[in-house]
Design a protein around this motif. Structure first.
Motif, PDB file in Angstrom:
ATOM      1  N   TRP A   7      36.126  42.345  45.873  1.00 20.58           N
ATOM      2  CA  TRP A   7      37.300  42.843  45.146  1.00 20.58           C
ATOM      3  C   TRP A   7      38.576  42.159  45.624  1.00 20.58           C
ATOM      4  O   TRP A   7      39.493  41.923  44.840  1.00 20.58           O
ATOM      5  CB  TRP A   7      37.435  44.347  45.324  1.00 20.58           C
ATOM      6  CG  TRP A   7      36.296  45.165  44.811  1.00 20.58           C
ATOM      7  CD1 TRP A   7      35.062  44.722  44.418  1.00 20.58           C
ATOM      8  CD2 TRP A   7      36.286  46.577  44.629  1.00 20.58           C
ATOM      9  NE1 TRP A   7      34.281  45.776  44.021  1.00 20.58           N
ATOM     10  CE2 TRP A   7      34.999  46.931  44.138  1.00 20.58           C
ATOM     11  CE3 TRP A   7      37.221  47.582  44.851  1.00 20.58           C
ATOM     12  CZ2 TRP A   7      34.647  48.250  43.857  1.00 20.58           C
ATOM     13  CZ3 TRP A   7      36.870  48.894  44.571  1.00 20.58           C
ATOM     14  CH2 TRP A   7      35.590  49.227  44.077  1.00 20.58           C
ATOM     15  N   LEU A   8      38.609  41.850  46.914  1.00 21.65           N
ATOM     16  CA  LEU A   8      39.807  41.215  47.458  1.00 21.65           C
ATOM     17  C   LEU A   8      39.998  39.797  46.916  1.00 21.65           C
ATOM     18  O   LEU A   8      41.126  39.285  46.909  1.00 21.65           O
ATOM     19  CB  LEU A   8      39.773  41.200  48.987  1.00 21.65           C
ATOM     20  CG  LEU A   8      39.988  42.565  49.643  1.00 21.65           C
ATOM     21  CD1 LEU A   8      39.859  42.446  51.156  1.00 21.65           C
ATOM     22  CD2 LEU A   8      41.354  43.158  49.268  1.00 21.65           C
ATOM     23  N   PHE A   9      38.913  39.155  46.474  1.00 22.19           N
ATOM     24  CA  PHE A   9      39.086  37.861  45.807  1.00 22.19           C
ATOM     25  C   PHE A   9      39.898  38.053  44.530  1.00 22.19           C
ATOM     26  O   PHE A   9      40.771  37.241  44.204  1.00 22.19           O
ATOM     27  CB  PHE A   9      37.729  37.235  45.493  1.00 22.19           C
ATOM     28  CG  PHE A   9      37.815  35.771  45.126  1.00 22.19           C
ATOM     29  CD1 PHE A   9      37.551  34.800  46.066  1.00 22.19           C
ATOM     30  CD2 PHE A   9      38.172  35.370  43.838  1.00 22.19           C
ATOM     31  CE1 PHE A   9      37.637  33.443  45.742  1.00 22.19           C
ATOM     32  CE2 PHE A   9      38.260  34.037  43.493  1.00 22.19           C
ATOM     33  CZ  PHE A   9      37.993  33.063  44.445  1.00 22.19           C
ATOM     34  N   TYR A  10      39.635  39.141  43.805  1.00 17.91           N
ATOM     35  CA  TYR A  10      40.417  39.462  42.610  1.00 17.91           C
ATOM     36  C   TYR A  10      41.886  39.670  42.978  1.00 17.91           C
ATOM     37  O   TYR A  10      42.792  39.200  42.282  1.00 17.91           O
ATOM     38  CB  TYR A  10      39.873  40.730  41.944  1.00 17.91           C
ATOM     39  CG  TYR A  10      38.591  40.554  41.180  1.00 17.91           C
ATOM     40  CD1 TYR A  10      38.567  40.640  39.794  1.00 17.91           C
ATOM     41  CD2 TYR A  10      37.390  40.325  41.838  1.00 17.91           C
ATOM     42  CE1 TYR A  10      37.379  40.501  39.078  1.00 17.91           C
ATOM     43  CE2 TYR A  10      36.198  40.186  41.137  1.00 17.91           C
ATOM     44  CZ  TYR A  10      36.206  40.266  39.763  1.00 17.91           C
ATOM     45  OH  TYR A  10      35.031  40.125  39.063  1.00 17.91           O
ATOM     46  N   TRP A  11      42.117  40.409  44.054  1.00 21.54           N
ATOM     47  CA  TRP A  11      43.491  40.682  44.491  1.00 21.54           C
ATOM     48  C   TRP A  11      44.208  39.386  44.861  1.00 21.54           C
ATOM     49  O   TRP A  11      45.353  39.165  44.450  1.00 21.54           O
ATOM     50  CB  TRP A  11      43.468  41.631  45.687  1.00 21.54           C
ATOM     51  CG  TRP A  11      44.808  41.931  46.287  1.00 21.54           C
ATOM     52  CD1 TRP A  11      45.390  41.318  47.352  1.00 21.54           C
ATOM     53  CD2 TRP A  11      45.741  42.933  45.852  1.00 21.54           C
ATOM     54  NE1 TRP A  11      46.618  41.859  47.616  1.00 21.54           N
ATOM     55  CE2 TRP A  11      46.859  42.859  46.705  1.00 21.54           C
ATOM     56  CE3 TRP A  11      45.730  43.881  44.837  1.00 21.54           C
ATOM     57  CZ2 TRP A  11      47.951  43.703  46.585  1.00 21.54           C
ATOM     58  CZ3 TRP A  11      46.820  44.716  44.699  1.00 21.54           C
ATOM     59  CH2 TRP A  11      47.922  44.627  45.567  1.00 21.54           C
ATOM     60  N   GLU A  12      43.542  38.537  45.611  1.00 13.56           N
ATOM     61  CA  GLU A  12      44.157  37.314  46.133  1.00 13.56           C
ATOM     62  C   GLU A  12      44.433  36.299  45.031  1.00 13.56           C
ATOM     63  O   GLU A  12      45.475  35.642  45.032  1.00 13.56           O
ATOM     64  CB  GLU A  12      43.257  36.699  47.205  1.00 13.56           C
ATOM     65  CG  GLU A  12      43.778  35.414  47.823  1.00 13.56           C
ATOM     66  CD  GLU A  12      45.002  35.643  48.695  1.00 13.56           C
ATOM     67  OE1 GLU A  12      45.699  34.655  49.002  1.00 13.56           O
ATOM     68  OE2 GLU A  12      45.280  36.801  49.075  1.00 13.56           O
ATOM     69  N   HIS A  13      43.508  36.147  44.108  1.00 14.64           N
ATOM     70  CA  HIS A  13      43.604  35.052  43.138  1.00 14.64           C
ATOM     71  C   HIS A  13      43.880  35.513  41.712  1.00 14.64           C
ATOM     72  O   HIS A  13      44.418  34.747  40.915  1.00 14.64           O
ATOM     73  CB  HIS A  13      42.326  34.206  43.173  1.00 14.64           C
ATOM     74  CG  HIS A  13      42.072  33.569  44.491  1.00 14.64           C
ATOM     75  ND1 HIS A  13      42.797  32.484  44.950  1.00 14.64           N
ATOM     76  CD2 HIS A  13      41.189  33.876  45.487  1.00 14.64           C
ATOM     77  CE1 HIS A  13      42.361  32.138  46.152  1.00 14.64           C
ATOM     78  NE2 HIS A  13      41.394  32.965  46.511  1.00 14.64           N
ATOM     79  N   GLY A  14      43.509  36.748  41.391  1.00 19.35           N
ATOM     80  CA  GLY A  14      43.759  37.251  40.045  1.00 19.35           C
ATOM     81  C   GLY A  14      44.976  38.146  39.964  1.00 19.35           C
ATOM     82  O   GLY A  14      45.497  38.399  38.877  1.00 19.35           O
ATOM     83  N   GLY A  15      45.409  38.675  41.126  1.00 19.90           N
ATOM     84  CA  GLY A  15      46.571  39.541  41.163  1.00 19.90           C
ATOM     85  C   GLY A  15      46.206  41.016  41.055  1.00 19.90           C
ATOM     86  O   GLY A  15      45.045  41.378  40.826  1.00 19.90           O
TER      87      GLY A  15
END
Length: 527
Positions: free
Chosen positions: A349-357
């Motif tokens: 999920w943190l990949f979404y936060w880091e790169h998708g916002g």
């Protein structure tokens, strides 16, 4: 744009669709009292692999320590293999091999090492990696291609071992694989030496880090290799490799770049890559994937999707995340398996936060929350087997618990606490952890009493029910039924977004518009 199934739903789909082994090779549960007296220091596995007949043959040399002289040594190895002899101090010793157990009568010596010779036809995976074993296929060029998966079965399906999740060789493993020319074997650690003859080649891999039995792994094929040196946040330079089939070599560089971006993202939130003396790598396998320490299995067919300015592969990122949760931070009782899977899934999920916002992150969290059945507690009873503890909610609800924890604590406490846990020597490598270790650490680090929160979401299937009652012209009474404690909850009113402690006792607020409780979906609430 193709529809992507979340990892939790995918796991559940396979769990209910495919049959289990005809023979039960589950592992975990209470440790055998005989084996509890022994500590494994090192494995040296010497195997010859025969692709044409799908057989293996060789030996495992087990170095161990004990606090007392033992009259019996016990290891696991499935009966599908035949044990030909057992040596201690260069002498043959008596043994029996029944019910997937090797019982050895040691000679009268101070020996701390036993060498077990064995071989036979390999067990075939029925539904890898969920129902594991050996997967034998051929690539498009008709070359043999073999993958091994054993999370649900343990090491006994490929080598003699003290096969319990609490047992990890403290001094690592040396792995020697002999195969026909021109095949390659990708395995754990670093490649120390290659010995070639006209017909055969032997690869010697080594890791000096502790390693869980199911993470010991090897994949055979004729691969195209790409590599570069990755600069860790620690400042260390770590070899990074990707091995793909020859037919997919045009995808190799892109795969390596996706691996680099995922590693950088994991390091930002969880600290330096945990095995810098080894490598960061993936190898293409004839099944979907699995975490194997420093040699993650990858079979997701290069399904990279855009995420902000980068490309994302959910399978690659998830299995890589296990290098932190599962390999560095590991559990000795499958009851706590959610620490491996839930924390790793939250890293996804943190990949979404880091790169998708934030929008991509919250959309991901809400989508996962909608499908939670709350059918089983995240934490299983003590001394659970892998089969008892493994279910889809250790991924999805486990991740949601961490997401909710973030909402309760706030980022200024949550992110430092999570990284501090992963970096704490008390909880890493040989020092395996329990759920209580994690929950106690978070409360101690943050100074927050979260026991009610953890008890509710980890050990029960209950969730609090939100109740909103209108009070007069612009008043609203808010409460959470079904709990005896309070949770810090976001509430959006006509005056803006605020955090309010809510519990069973109603709290009255004023708003000119109907309040939105937990609008970002931090918590698991019944409405």
């Amino acid at each position: 744009m193709k529809t992507r199934i979340s990892i939790s739903l995918l796991c559940l789909l396979f769990l209910v669709t495919f049959p289990a082994f005809s023979q039960n090779w589950d592992w975990g549960g209470p440790i055998d009292p005989i084996q509890a007296k022994m500590k494994i220091l090192h494995y040296r596995l010497d195997l010859e692999i025969f692709p044409e007949t799908q057989r293996i043959s060789g030996s495992n040399t087990i170095t161990f320590s004990t606090a007392e002289k033992l009259d019996l040594l016990r290891f696991q190895l499935i009966n599908q293999y035949e044990v030909s002899k057992v040596l201690m101090d260069g002498k043959e010793v008596r043994f029996t091999h029944e019910n997937d157990l090797i019982d050895i009568t040691p000679i009268d010596c101070t020996c701390d090492q036993v060498q077990i010779f064995y071989g036979g036809k390999t067990p075939i995976a029925q539904n890898p990696p969920w129902t594991g074993g050996f997967t034998w296929e051929k690539d498009q060029l008709e070359n043999h291609w073999m993958g091994l998966s054993s999370q649900g079965e343990g090491a006994k399906i490929f080598m003699p071992a003290l096969d319990h999740p609490s047992s990890e060789p403290s001094e690592g493993v040396d792995l020697h694989f002999t195969v026909p020319q021109p095949y390659f074997v990708a395995s754990n650690g670093r490649l120390i030496e290659t010995e070639e003859s006209s017909e055969k080649v032997t690869y010697h891999w080594r890791t000096t880090y502790p390693i869980n039995n199911y993470n010991i792994n090897f994949t055979l094929g004729i691969f195209h290799e790409v590599k570069h040196d990755f600069t860790s946040v620690s400042g260390q330079s770590i070899p990074m490799h990707a091995w793909v089939l020859q037919e997919n070599k045009a995808k190799a560089r892109e795969l390596l770049e996706v691996l680099r971006i995922s590693t950088e993202t994991q390091e930002k939130y969880f600290g330096p890559f945990p095995f810098p003396q080894d490598k960061i790598s993936v190898v293409e396998t004839p099944y979907l994937g699995m975490e194997h320490q420093t040699i993650n299995a990858y079979g997701n067919n290069f399904q990279f999707v855009p995420m902000g300015k980068v490309k994302y592969d959910w399978l690659l990122h998830h299995e890589l995340g296990h290098e932190w949760f599962g390999n560095k931070v590991s559990v000795g009782d499958w009851a706590d398996m959610w620490i491996h899977e839930g924390l790793t899934a939250y890293g996804d999920w943190l990949f979404y936060w880091e790169h998708g916002g934030p929008d991509a992150y919250f959309a991901k969290a809400k989508a996962e929350a909608r499908h939670l059945p709350h059918a089983k507690p995240v934490v299983s009873p003590p001394n659970s087997t892998e089969e008892e503890a493994y279910h889809g909610e250790i991924y999805s609800k486990g991740a949601m618990v961490i997401h909710s924890l973030r909402g309760v604590l706030g980022d200024e406490l949550f992110f430092p606490a999570l990284k501090a846990f992963v970096m704490d020597d008390r909880f890493t490598y040989l020092n395996q952890v329990t759920t209580r270790d994690f929950t106690d650490f978070i409360q101690s680090y943050t100074g927050k009493d979260l026991q009610g929160f953890f008890d509710l979401y980890l050990y029960t299937t209950d969730i609090p029910t939100l109740k909103i009652s209108k009070k007069g012209k612009s008043g609203y009474a808010l409460s959470l039924e079904g709990i005896t404690f309070e949770l810090l909850v976001e509430v959006l009113t006509s005056e803006g977004l605020n955090k309010i402690n809510l519990g069973p006792k109603p709290v009255t607020i004023t708003s000119n518009t109907p309040p939105q409780v937990d609008p970002n979906g931090w918590l698991m609430l019944g409405k």
